[in-house]
Scaffold this active site. Structure first.
Site, PDB file in Angstrom:
ATOM      1  N   LYS A   1       1.672   8.698 -17.434  1.00  0.00           N
ATOM      2  CA  LYS A   1       0.703   7.889 -16.690  1.00  0.00           C
ATOM      3  C   LYS A   1      -0.684   8.471 -16.893  1.00  0.00           C
ATOM      4  CE  LYS A   1       0.649   4.275 -13.988  1.00  0.00           C
ATOM      5  NZ  LYS A   1       1.536   3.108 -13.978  1.00  0.00           N
TER       6      LYS A   1
ATOM      7  N   GLY B   1      -1.546  -8.023  -1.969  1.00  0.00           N
ATOM      8  CA  GLY B   1      -2.182  -7.695  -3.252  1.00  0.00           C
ATOM      9  C   GLY B   1      -2.148  -8.938  -4.120  1.00  0.00           C
TER      10      GLY B   1
ATOM     11  N   GLY C   1       0.549  -9.708  -8.169  1.00  0.00           N
ATOM     12  CA  GLY C   1       0.622 -10.615  -7.023  1.00  0.00           C
ATOM     13  C   GLY C   1       0.432 -12.085  -7.384  1.00  0.00           C
TER      14      GLY C   1
HETATM   15  P1  NAD Z   1      -4.524  -5.315  -9.996  1.00  0.00           P
HETATM   16  O1  NAD Z   1      -5.671  -4.394 -10.076  1.00  0.00           O
HETATM   17  O2  NAD Z   1      -4.484  -6.483 -10.921  1.00  0.00           O
HETATM   18  O3  NAD Z   1      -4.418  -5.898  -8.497  1.00  0.00           O
HETATM   19  C1  NAD Z   1      -4.391  -5.095  -7.366  1.00  0.00           C
HETATM   20  C2  NAD Z   1      -4.556  -6.014  -6.167  1.00  0.00           C
HETATM   21  O4  NAD Z   1      -4.377  -5.263  -4.966  1.00  0.00           O
HETATM   22  C3  NAD Z   1      -5.949  -6.648  -6.047  1.00  0.00           C
HETATM   23  O5  NAD Z   1      -5.818  -7.988  -5.655  1.00  0.00           O
HETATM   24  C4  NAD Z   1      -6.614  -5.859  -4.923  1.00  0.00           C
HETATM   25  O6  NAD Z   1      -7.597  -6.611  -4.224  1.00  0.00           O
HETATM   26  C5  NAD Z   1      -5.421  -5.584  -4.057  1.00  0.00           C
HETATM   27  N1  NAD Z   1      -5.620  -4.475  -3.130  1.00  0.00           N
HETATM   28  C6  NAD Z   1      -6.248  -3.298  -3.334  1.00  0.00           C
HETATM   29  N2  NAD Z   1      -6.244  -2.575  -2.200  1.00  0.00           N
HETATM   30  C7  NAD Z   1      -5.586  -3.316  -1.290  1.00  0.00           C
HETATM   31  C8  NAD Z   1      -5.257  -3.120   0.066  1.00  0.00           C
HETATM   32  N3  NAD Z   1      -5.609  -2.012   0.696  1.00  0.00           N
HETATM   33  N4  NAD Z   1      -4.566  -4.095   0.696  1.00  0.00           N
HETATM   34  C9  NAD Z   1      -4.219  -5.241   0.060  1.00  0.00           C
HETATM   35  N5  NAD Z   1      -4.510  -5.475  -1.208  1.00  0.00           N
HETATM   36  C10 NAD Z   1      -5.190  -4.526  -1.867  1.00  0.00           C
HETATM   37  O7  NAD Z   1      -3.218  -4.431 -10.112  1.00  0.00           O
HETATM   38  P2  NAD Z   1      -1.752  -4.878 -10.546  1.00  0.00           P
HETATM   39  O8  NAD Z   1      -1.628  -4.663 -11.994  1.00  0.00           O
HETATM   40  O9  NAD Z   1      -1.436  -6.190  -9.943  1.00  0.00           O
HETATM   41  O10 NAD Z   1      -0.892  -3.740  -9.833  1.00  0.00           O
HETATM   42  C11 NAD Z   1      -0.511  -3.822  -8.457  1.00  0.00           C
HETATM   43  C12 NAD Z   1       0.617  -2.835  -8.199  1.00  0.00           C
HETATM   44  O11 NAD Z   1       1.682  -3.168  -9.081  1.00  0.00           O
HETATM   45  C13 NAD Z   1       0.287  -1.366  -8.468  1.00  0.00           C
HETATM   46  O12 NAD Z   1       1.021  -0.552  -7.578  1.00  0.00           O
HETATM   47  C14 NAD Z   1       0.781  -1.147  -9.873  1.00  0.00           C
HETATM   48  O13 NAD Z   1       1.070   0.209 -10.136  1.00  0.00           O
HETATM   49  C15 NAD Z   1       2.025  -2.018  -9.839  1.00  0.00           C
HETATM   50  N6  NAD Z   1       2.503  -2.405 -11.164  1.00  0.00           N
HETATM   51  C16 NAD Z   1       1.767  -3.209 -11.992  1.00  0.00           C
HETATM   52  C17 NAD Z   1       2.260  -3.519 -13.242  1.00  0.00           C
HETATM   53  C18 NAD Z   1       1.533  -4.447 -14.178  1.00  0.00           C
HETATM   54  O14 NAD Z   1       2.085  -4.743 -15.262  1.00  0.00           O
HETATM   55  N7  NAD Z   1       0.376  -4.959 -13.840  1.00  0.00           N
HETATM   56  C19 NAD Z   1       3.492  -2.997 -13.662  1.00  0.00           C
HETATM   57  C20 NAD Z   1       4.233  -2.216 -12.776  1.00  0.00           C
HETATM   58  C21 NAD Z   1       3.709  -1.925 -11.532  1.00  0.00           C
END
Ligand code: NAD
Length: 417
Positions: A107, A219, A224
């Site tokens: 990571k 999120g 999301g």
């Molecule tokens: P992203 O940056 O696209 O979105 C993050 C979202 O979370 C945003 O809408 C932001 O406004 C919201 N957010 C931030 N702080 C917040 C809070 N305190 N309360 C509510 N919402 C809040 O990120 P992502 O890629 O969607 O990742 C989200 C989660 O999923 C992370 O934990 C990430 O590690 C995990 N994840 C993502 C992927 C991927 O392929 N994108 C893969 C595995 C895991």
């Protein structure tokens, strides 16, 4: 600063400890798995648009590469810490293992606030990061990908910088690239799609129908947004609440998934969407819905609110949303958790497909990607569910048992243990 209880790396170690004890491993085995192989800390100085210099701190952690090259995203966040990176690298190790793809765990992250930076500044920072960590990454060593606040464009810059350092195109150094730069069909929604497949399997086991089931999503970024679209498209479920860092919205009759995605992408927030009322992130987690999908950051379900969570299924799209104390409470109360590193493994699985396609220089159709992903996620869910029944442990510990046994088996066969 995270307290000790909420330090994600301490949590990752605690989860590992519980799992190694359940497996009857001696402490020396826990010690061998409890720390990353290596963590590189870098200092990145770039020219900002105002002409001044600014120095950022970045990290790349390579946790375990016994089963294959390390794999894991790069996060840009003002609250990034080395311990968050180490925890996420540990979870990547278990995640690749639980879905049984031949990759290890890594990571990366940079402490920065991309919301306050121009595209040019983000590009210079991303290239500077590769100039520093480029020496320890590569298709056969460690393959980064996007995570919070990083995206396909950033991956394209990083691939370009690495290729320049080597003098030839190296698409396989990074995944989550735009499709014309060697990305895979189906990568964009893969994390959410994998969550939907595992949620579908969980619902089957619990005898629940997801058609018309109510869904709350915390999120509203990459994960999301696709969750809202796919829970509707694939399962016929009804998303009734969504939130982002600025707050949430609710309408128990359902929120049109495409319209709220368009709204978020036009206005930058979910708030203010017509026909909805405001809801806090705290209240969203405690809603009486069929499926709760945390898809933001760590430690949102803790011992303080776990007892108030009413959702029957909690499908963890985010990494580390639930603390170990909260896990015990949810298990006791009968809330069924599809744990993060199983639930959100769709992204890394299609990243793995992307690497395979880059190595072959031959690309698959989207349907083929979806079918292969479904097969891997479904099999992984049942491997974990079987362990959950066999050992009478909650699904997170069961996922650890499956994942750790596979890593340990390879380490023993290779003579590493
Ligand atoms: P992203 O940056 O696209 O979105 C993050 C979202 O979370 C945003 O809408 C932001 O406004 C919201 N957010 C931030 N702080 C917040 C809070 N305190 N309360 C509510 N919402 C809040 O990120 P992502 O890629 O969607 O990742 C989200 C989660 O999923 C992370 O934990 C990430 O590690 C995990 N994840 C993502 C992927 C991927 O392929 N994108 C893969 C595995 C895991």
């Amino acid at each position: 600063m995270a307290t000790k209880e909420l330090n994600p790396f301490k949590i990752a170690q605690r989860q590992l400890k519980i799992a190694t004890e359940t497996l009857g491993y001696p402490d020396e085995m826990y010690q061998a798995l409890a720390e990353p192989m290596r963590t590189l800390e870098v200092s990145l100085t770039i020219r900002m648009d105002d002409g001044g210099l600014k120095t950022f701190r970045g990290f790349r952690c390579q946790y375990n590469d016994a089963r294959g090259p390390c794999k894991g995203g790069i996060r840009y966040h003002p609250d990034e810490t080395v311990d968050t990176v180490k925890a996420l690298a540990a979870w990547m190790t278990w995640k690749c293992s639980v879905v049984n793809i031949p990759l290890g765990g890594g990571k990366g992250g940079i402490i920065c606030n991309p919301k306050e930076m121009s595209p040019g500044e983000i590009e210079r920072l991303s290239r500077a990061y590769i100039d520093q960590v480029g020496r320890i990454i590569g298709p056969m060593k460690d393959v980064p990908a996007p995570d919070v606040y990083t995206n396909p464009q950033i991956m394209a810059w990083m691939m370009d910088e690495f290729s320049k350092l080597h003098g030839y195109n190296v698409p396989g150094v990074i995944t989550g690239k735009p499709i014309p730069v060697g990305g895979s069909e189906g990568r964009g929604d893969a994390t959410a799609r994998g969550c939907v497949y595992t949620t579908r399997e969980a619902a089957k086991k619990l005898g629940k129908d997801l058609k018309g089931a109510t869904v709350a999503i915390q999120g509203f970024g990459n994960a999301g947004q696709y969750l809202a679209l796919l829970m509707d498209e694939l399962m016929g479920s009804r998303t009734v609440a969504v939130s982002d860092s600025r707050g949430g919205i609710v309408n128990m009759d359902g929120i049109d998934p495409q319209k709220i995605v368009d709204w978020k992408n036009t206005t930058g927030r979910v708030g203010g969407f017509e026909g909805t009322e405001e809801i806090s992130n705290k209240d969203l987690l405690e809603m009486d819905v069929d499926v709760l999908m945390p898809a933001a950051l760590e430690n949102v379900i803790t011992k303080d609110n776990a007892g108030d969570v009413k959702a029957k299924i909690i499908a963890e799209a985010a990494n580390g949303p639930t603390t170990p104390d909260a896990d015990d409470i949810l298990y006791k109360n009968g809330n069924f958790v599809v744990p993060d590193f199983l639930c959100n493994a769709g992204g890394v699985t299609v990243s793995y497909f992307e690497g395979v396609q880059n190595a072959m220089n031959y690309y698959w159709e989207e349907d083929e990607v979806h079918q292969k992903l479904d097969k891997i996620m479904t099999r992984a869910f049942h491997d974990v569910y079987d362990a959950h029944e066999k050992h009478s442990v909650h699904m997170r510990t069961a996922a650890y048992l499956v994942a750790i046994e596979r890593v340990v088996e390879v380490m023993k066969l290779r003579g590493m243990l």
